[in-house]
Design a protein around this motif. Structure first.
Motif, PDB file in Angstrom:
ATOM      1  N   ASP A  77       0.807  -1.218   0.000  1.00 50.30           N
ATOM      2  CA  ASP A  77       0.000   0.000   0.000  1.00 50.30           C
ATOM      3  C   ASP A  77       0.839   1.267   0.000  1.00 50.30           C
ATOM      4  O   ASP A  77       0.394   2.316  -0.457  1.00 50.30           O
ATOM      5  CB  ASP A  77      -0.985  -0.003   1.161  1.00 50.30           C
ATOM      6  CG  ASP A  77      -0.312  -0.092   2.523  1.00 50.30           C
ATOM      7  OD1 ASP A  77       0.925  -0.245   2.605  1.00 50.30           O
ATOM      8  OD2 ASP A  77      -1.042  -0.022   3.526  1.00 50.30           O
ATOM      9  N   GLN A  78       2.077   1.189   0.461  1.00 44.83           N
ATOM     10  CA  GLN A  78       2.934   2.369   0.504  1.00 44.83           C
ATOM     11  C   GLN A  78       3.264   2.898  -0.894  1.00 44.83           C
ATOM     12  O   GLN A  78       3.585   4.071  -1.056  1.00 44.83           O
ATOM     13  CB  GLN A  78       4.233   2.061   1.255  1.00 44.83           C
ATOM     14  CG  GLN A  78       4.021   1.758   2.722  1.00 44.83           C
ATOM     15  CD  GLN A  78       5.317   1.385   3.408  1.00 44.83           C
ATOM     16  OE1 GLN A  78       6.280   2.138   3.359  1.00 44.83           O
ATOM     17  NE2 GLN A  78       5.346   0.216   4.048  1.00 44.83           N
TER      18      GLN A  78
ATOM     19  N   GLN B 141     -11.304  -2.168  -2.593  1.00 46.25           N
ATOM     20  CA  GLN B 141     -11.167  -2.796  -3.914  1.00 46.25           C
ATOM     21  C   GLN B 141      -9.697  -2.988  -4.275  1.00 46.25           C
ATOM     22  O   GLN B 141      -9.321  -4.012  -4.851  1.00 46.25           O
ATOM     23  CB  GLN B 141     -11.879  -1.961  -4.981  1.00 46.25           C
ATOM     24  CG  GLN B 141     -11.973  -2.651  -6.324  1.00 46.25           C
ATOM     25  CD  GLN B 141     -12.799  -3.924  -6.275  1.00 46.25           C
ATOM     26  OE1 GLN B 141     -13.755  -4.039  -5.509  1.00 46.25           O
ATOM     27  NE2 GLN B 141     -12.424  -4.899  -7.088  1.00 46.25           N
ATOM     28  N   TYR B 142      -8.853  -2.029  -3.919  1.00 47.79           N
ATOM     29  CA  TYR B 142      -7.411  -2.155  -4.144  1.00 47.79           C
ATOM     30  C   TYR B 142      -6.886  -3.415  -3.449  1.00 47.79           C
ATOM     31  O   TYR B 142      -6.147  -4.213  -4.039  1.00 47.79           O
ATOM     32  CB  TYR B 142      -6.689  -0.905  -3.624  1.00 47.79           C
ATOM     33  CG  TYR B 142      -5.204  -1.070  -3.417  1.00 47.79           C
ATOM     34  CD1 TYR B 142      -4.308  -0.875  -4.462  1.00 47.79           C
ATOM     35  CD2 TYR B 142      -4.685  -1.440  -2.166  1.00 47.79           C
ATOM     36  CE1 TYR B 142      -2.944  -1.031  -4.268  1.00 47.79           C
ATOM     37  CE2 TYR B 142      -3.329  -1.599  -1.972  1.00 47.79           C
ATOM     38  CZ  TYR B 142      -2.457  -1.396  -3.029  1.00 47.79           C
ATOM     39  OH  TYR B 142      -1.115  -1.569  -2.838  1.00 47.79           O
TER      40      TYR B 142
ATOM     41  N   ASN C 170      -3.286   6.834  -3.361  1.00 48.12           N
ATOM     42  CA  ASN C 170      -4.699   7.135  -3.532  1.00 48.12           C
ATOM     43  C   ASN C 170      -5.292   6.237  -4.610  1.00 48.12           C
ATOM     44  O   ASN C 170      -5.472   6.661  -5.751  1.00 48.12           O
ATOM     45  CB  ASN C 170      -4.871   8.620  -3.906  1.00 48.12           C
ATOM     46  CG  ASN C 170      -6.320   9.023  -3.963  1.00 48.12           C
ATOM     47  OD1 ASN C 170      -7.177   8.396  -3.359  1.00 48.12           O
ATOM     48  ND2 ASN C 170      -6.604  10.079  -4.717  1.00 48.12           N
ATOM     49  N   PRO C 171      -5.617   4.985  -4.266  1.00 48.66           N
ATOM     50  CA  PRO C 171      -6.159   4.099  -5.309  1.00 48.66           C
ATOM     51  C   PRO C 171      -7.521   4.606  -5.783  1.00 48.66           C
ATOM     52  O   PRO C 171      -8.415   4.838  -4.971  1.00 48.66           O
ATOM     53  CB  PRO C 171      -6.265   2.743  -4.614  1.00 48.66           C
ATOM     54  CG  PRO C 171      -6.333   3.056  -3.165  1.00 48.66           C
ATOM     55  CD  PRO C 171      -5.573   4.330  -2.968  1.00 48.66           C
TER      56      PRO C 171
END
Length: 179
Positions: A36-37, A48-49, A41-42
């Protein structure tokens, strides 16, 4: 090229740095790795990401810590650690539905890191020990640590071969000589 997703809880800046370092090293050595880093901003939103990465990855590395275990097992306070809770639910469902674990790998950065109950039956990697990263890397890149020898032929136990077999003592590094 294998794809890896690293699931972890944001326990501390130190842990986040270890996770990023692990991801960076895997990427440097040819393993497509997502954390995630790398995504601030998905556009599809965080749930969902996470789901897309869990489903599309060949392997999910679960960084086991006390907080991760609590969140994975949904024992954390409501509203705390939502990402690890969400990932834990989907990872548990994958293990349940597949019946065999083909992609979830617990990893430990410290000796006292607890493993969530659902992950305990599976091989885990103690990255604080020598050679454990190599074993993990070999596994995710499908490069075995040892190669099993080819199956030979059954020996006819005539006098020559019987004498050969009678001299084999394990621990003495004696090899069979082919006739």
């Amino acid at each position: 090229m294998p794809k890896v997703f690293i699931s972890y809880s944001h326990d501390s800046q130190e842990l986040e740095e270890k996770v990023k370092n692990l991801a960076d090293i895997l990427i440097q050595y040819g393993v497509n790795t997502e954390i995630d880093q790398y995504t601030t901003n998905p556009v599809q939103g965080w749930p969902q990401y996470m789901l897309e990465n869990i489903l599309s990855s060949d392997y999910i590395l679960c960084v086991c810590t006390e907080n991760y275990k609590k969140r994975f097992e949904n024992e954390e306070k409501i509203g705390v650690g939502l990402g690890a809770k969400f990932e834990g639910k989907y990872i548990t469902q994958i293990l349940y539905a597949d019946e065999y674990n083909k992609k979830v790998i617990p990893i430990l950065f410290a000796a006292d890191d607890p493993i969530p109950l659902a992950l305990q039956p599976y091989t885990h990697y103690k990255l604080y020990q020598n050679l454990e990263f190599e074993k993990l890397y070999r596994y995710v890149t499908r490069q075995p640590l040892l190669h099993k020898p080819e199956l030979g032929n059954i020996l006819s136990l005539d006098d020559n071969n019987a004498a050969l077999l009678s001299n084999i003592k394990f621990g003495n590094n004696i090899e069979l000589k082919k006739n």
